[in-house]
Design a protein around this motif. Structure first.
Motif, PDB file in Angstrom:
ATOM      1  N   GLU A  90      48.397  24.111  81.853  1.00  0.00           N
ATOM      2  CA  GLU A  90      49.118  25.452  80.824  1.00  0.00           C
ATOM      3  C   GLU A  90      49.244  26.012  79.838  1.00  0.00           C
ATOM      4  O   GLU A  90      49.655  27.213  79.254  1.00  0.00           O
ATOM      5  CB  GLU A  90      49.909  26.050  81.935  1.00  0.00           C
ATOM      6  CG  GLU A  90      49.598  26.069  83.539  1.00  0.00           C
ATOM      7  CD  GLU A  90      50.952  25.908  84.550  1.00  0.00           C
ATOM      8  OE1 GLU A  90      51.679  25.974  84.489  1.00  0.00           O
ATOM      9  OE2 GLU A  90      50.826  26.999  85.798  1.00  0.00           O
ATOM     10  N   ARG A  91      49.679  25.204  79.201  1.00  0.00           N
ATOM     11  CA  ARG A  91      50.106  25.636  77.781  1.00  0.00           C
ATOM     12  C   ARG A  91      48.882  25.701  76.594  1.00  0.00           C
ATOM     13  O   ARG A  91      49.811  26.135  75.800  1.00  0.00           O
ATOM     14  CB  ARG A  91      50.635  24.183  78.047  1.00  0.00           C
ATOM     15  CG  ARG A  91      50.823  24.076  75.919  1.00  0.00           C
ATOM     16  CD  ARG A  91      52.309  22.774  75.388  1.00  0.00           C
ATOM     17  NE  ARG A  91      51.966  22.010  74.381  1.00  0.00           N
ATOM     18  CZ  ARG A  91      52.269  21.541  73.817  1.00  0.00           C
ATOM     19  NH1 ARG A  91      52.567  20.364  73.879  1.00  0.00           N
ATOM     20  NH2 ARG A  91      52.424  21.204  72.138  1.00  0.00           N
ATOM     21  N   LEU A  92      47.538  25.087  77.014  1.00  0.00           N
ATOM     22  CA  LEU A  92      46.789  25.513  76.604  1.00  0.00           C
ATOM     23  C   LEU A  92      46.272  27.433  76.812  1.00  0.00           C
ATOM     24  O   LEU A  92      45.209  27.362  76.132  1.00  0.00           O
ATOM     25  CB  LEU A  92      45.297  24.200  76.282  1.00  0.00           C
ATOM     26  CG  LEU A  92      46.071  23.135  76.249  1.00  0.00           C
ATOM     27  CD1 LEU A  92      45.169  22.374  76.179  1.00  0.00           C
ATOM     28  CD2 LEU A  92      46.176  23.388  74.408  1.00  0.00           C
ATOM     29  N   VAL A  93      46.159  27.533  78.152  1.00  0.00           N
ATOM     30  CA  VAL A  93      45.983  28.851  79.105  1.00  0.00           C
ATOM     31  C   VAL A  93      44.906  28.404  79.719  1.00  0.00           C
ATOM     32  O   VAL A  93      44.799  28.844  80.621  1.00  0.00           O
ATOM     33  CB  VAL A  93      45.469  29.699  77.960  1.00  0.00           C
ATOM     34  CG1 VAL A  93      45.492  31.197  78.655  1.00  0.00           C
ATOM     35  CG2 VAL A  93      46.665  29.517  76.676  1.00  0.00           C
ATOM     36  N   ALA A  94      43.885  27.737  79.018  1.00  0.00           N
ATOM     37  CA  ALA A  94      42.285  27.721  79.957  1.00  0.00           C
ATOM     38  C   ALA A  94      41.998  26.644  78.430  1.00  0.00           C
ATOM     39  O   ALA A  94      41.652  26.718  77.192  1.00  0.00           O
ATOM     40  CB  ALA A  94      41.497  29.131  79.504  1.00  0.00           C
ATOM     41  N   LEU A  95      40.837  25.796  79.075  1.00  0.00           N
ATOM     42  CA  LEU A  95      39.813  24.758  78.849  1.00  0.00           C
ATOM     43  C   LEU A  95      38.536  25.065  79.271  1.00  0.00           C
ATOM     44  O   LEU A  95      37.984  25.105  79.705  1.00  0.00           O
ATOM     45  CB  LEU A  95      40.401  23.375  79.154  1.00  0.00           C
ATOM     46  CG  LEU A  95      42.185  22.758  78.748  1.00  0.00           C
ATOM     47  CD1 LEU A  95      41.734  21.559  79.632  1.00  0.00           C
ATOM     48  CD2 LEU A  95      41.423  22.735  77.444  1.00  0.00           C
ATOM     49  N   GLN A  96      38.006  24.893  78.118  1.00  0.00           N
ATOM     50  CA  GLN A  96      35.936  25.474  77.699  1.00  0.00           C
ATOM     51  C   GLN A  96      35.620  24.471  79.030  1.00  0.00           C
ATOM     52  O   GLN A  96      35.844  23.214  78.822  1.00  0.00           O
ATOM     53  CB  GLN A  96      35.434  25.457  77.136  1.00  0.00           C
ATOM     54  CG  GLN A  96      34.312  26.083  76.421  1.00  0.00           C
ATOM     55  CD  GLN A  96      33.144  25.701  77.114  1.00  0.00           C
ATOM     56  OE1 GLN A  96      33.265  24.381  77.665  1.00  0.00           O
ATOM     57  NE2 GLN A  96      32.052  26.424  78.095  1.00  0.00           N
ATOM     58  N   ALA A  97      34.781  24.966  80.519  1.00  0.00           N
ATOM     59  CA  ALA A  97      34.395  24.212  80.988  1.00  0.00           C
ATOM     60  C   ALA A  97      33.388  24.410  81.901  1.00  0.00           C
ATOM     61  O   ALA A  97      32.757  24.058  82.820  1.00  0.00           O
ATOM     62  CB  ALA A  97      35.746  24.549  82.527  1.00  0.00           C
ATOM     63  N   GLN A  98      32.234  24.503  81.172  1.00  0.00           N
ATOM     64  CA  GLN A  98      30.835  24.716  80.587  1.00  0.00           C
ATOM     65  C   GLN A  98      30.165  23.449  81.802  1.00  0.00           C
ATOM     66  O   GLN A  98      29.565  23.326  82.473  1.00  0.00           O
ATOM     67  CB  GLN A  98      30.230  25.525  79.696  1.00  0.00           C
ATOM     68  CG  GLN A  98      29.987  27.541  79.549  1.00  0.00           C
ATOM     69  CD  GLN A  98      29.249  27.697  80.404  1.00  0.00           C
ATOM     70  OE1 GLN A  98      30.504  28.380  81.635  1.00  0.00           O
ATOM     71  NE2 GLN A  98      28.885  28.263  80.503  1.00  0.00           N
ATOM     72  N   GLU A  99      30.580  22.796  81.014  1.00  0.00           N
ATOM     73  CA  GLU A  99      29.434  21.322  81.610  1.00  0.00           C
ATOM     74  C   GLU A  99      30.662  20.656  81.604  1.00  0.00           C
ATOM     75  O   GLU A  99      32.288  20.643  81.466  1.00  0.00           O
ATOM     76  CB  GLU A  99      29.237  20.563  79.917  1.00  0.00           C
ATOM     77  CG  GLU A  99      28.626  21.013  78.799  1.00  0.00           C
ATOM     78  CD  GLU A  99      27.353  20.656  79.344  1.00  0.00           C
ATOM     79  OE1 GLU A  99      26.729  19.865  79.919  1.00  0.00           O
ATOM     80  OE2 GLU A  99      26.735  21.959  79.616  1.00  0.00           O
ATOM     81  N   PRO A 100      30.420  19.674  82.893  1.00  0.00           N
ATOM     82  CA  PRO A 100      31.778  19.185  83.705  1.00  0.00           C
ATOM     83  C   PRO A 100      32.756  18.540  82.818  1.00  0.00           C
ATOM     84  O   PRO A 100      33.834  18.409  83.095  1.00  0.00           O
ATOM     85  CB  PRO A 100      30.673  18.051  84.631  1.00  0.00           C
ATOM     86  CG  PRO A 100      29.645  19.232  84.082  1.00  0.00           C
ATOM     87  CD  PRO A 100      29.253  19.659  83.069  1.00  0.00           C
ATOM     88  N   ALA A 101      32.274  17.331  82.151  1.00  0.00           N
ATOM     89  CA  ALA A 101      32.756  16.658  81.682  1.00  0.00           C
ATOM     90  C   ALA A 101      33.968  17.108  80.461  1.00  0.00           C
ATOM     91  O   ALA A 101      34.976  16.862  80.115  1.00  0.00           O
ATOM     92  CB  ALA A 101      32.040  15.556  80.704  1.00  0.00           C
ATOM     93  N   SER A 102      33.690  18.749  79.705  1.00  0.00           N
ATOM     94  CA  SER A 102      34.824  19.336  78.923  1.00  0.00           C
ATOM     95  C   SER A 102      36.305  19.475  79.071  1.00  0.00           C
ATOM     96  O   SER A 102      36.954  18.790  78.302  1.00  0.00           O
ATOM     97  CB  SER A 102      34.074  20.824  78.761  1.00  0.00           C
ATOM     98  OG  SER A 102      32.625  21.324  78.594  1.00  0.00           O
ATOM     99  N   PRO A 103      36.892  19.360  80.625  1.00  0.00           N
ATOM    100  CA  PRO A 103      38.175  19.749  80.211  1.00  0.00           C
ATOM    101  C   PRO A 103      38.932  18.602  80.345  1.00  0.00           C
ATOM    102  O   PRO A 103      40.435  18.371  80.039  1.00  0.00           O
ATOM    103  CB  PRO A 103      38.451  20.052  82.025  1.00  0.00           C
ATOM    104  CG  PRO A 103      37.102  20.300  81.988  1.00  0.00           C
ATOM    105  CD  PRO A 103      36.330  20.583  81.377  1.00  0.00           C
TER     106      PRO A 103
END
Length: 173
Positions: A68-81
């Motif tokens: 929530e603090r970051l708003v959103a995390l890039q997650a195209q790749e499963p490991a990214s978040p």
């Protein structure tokens, strides 16, 4: 709080070129009352931005609060978040993010730039009405072109086209 100035109170900026007059660059600028705080230097702004994004030091937060603090995390790749949170959080455990996904407190969905992002379910509920219509239109246009170029005229096309219609018209579940 003061009110916004009327158009007659807004002045034109100074001319910047010898052949340019102030009337060439008339525009309404937002009114800002004088601020007593000092302006950050470029280095201070850089450090503040990195700190807000939790990139200067790891912080002790649960994954949902961090997302929530970051708003959103890039997650195209499963490991990214997972990698994004591991680099930012003290004592991060992948199982904690797994649990947040399983409990639907964090969700993965198409948001910015038509790519997958992990965001809190609470935030996604507010983002989707803003981005959903344009993404559905984009998806319908792209998938329609794909269906047109692959059309064979058989039963598979009928099912394929119906699936494309449903995909273009439905919000994520």
């Amino acid at each position: 709080m003061g009110s916004l100035p009327s158009v007659s109170q807004v002045t034109a900026p100074e001319a910047t070129f010898p052949d340019q007059t102030p009337q060439d660059d008339l525009r309404v600028v937002p009114y800002h009352p004088r601020m007593s705080e000092r302006v950050l230097t470029a280095l201070e702004l850089n450090r503040a931005t990195l700190a807000r994004q939790m990139l200067l030091k790891r912080e002790r937060l649960d994954p949902v609060a961090a997302v929530e603090r970051l708003v959103a995390l890039q997650a195209q790749e499963p490991a990214s978040p997972y990698i994004a949170l591991w680099t930012r959080l003290t004592g991060f455990r992948a199982q904690a993010l797994d649990r947040a996904f399983r409990e639907r407190r964090v969700v993965k969905g198409t948001l910015m730039r038509a790519t997958l992002h992990a965001t809190s379910a609470h935030d996604f509920a507010h983002f989707w009405p803003a981005v959903g219509p344009s993404l559905r239109l984009w998806r319908k246009r792209i998938l329609g072109r794909l269906a047109w170029t692959q059309g064979r005229g058989d039963a598979r096309d009928t099912h394929h086209l119906r699936a494309l219609e449903l995909a273009a018209d439905q919000p994520p579940s």
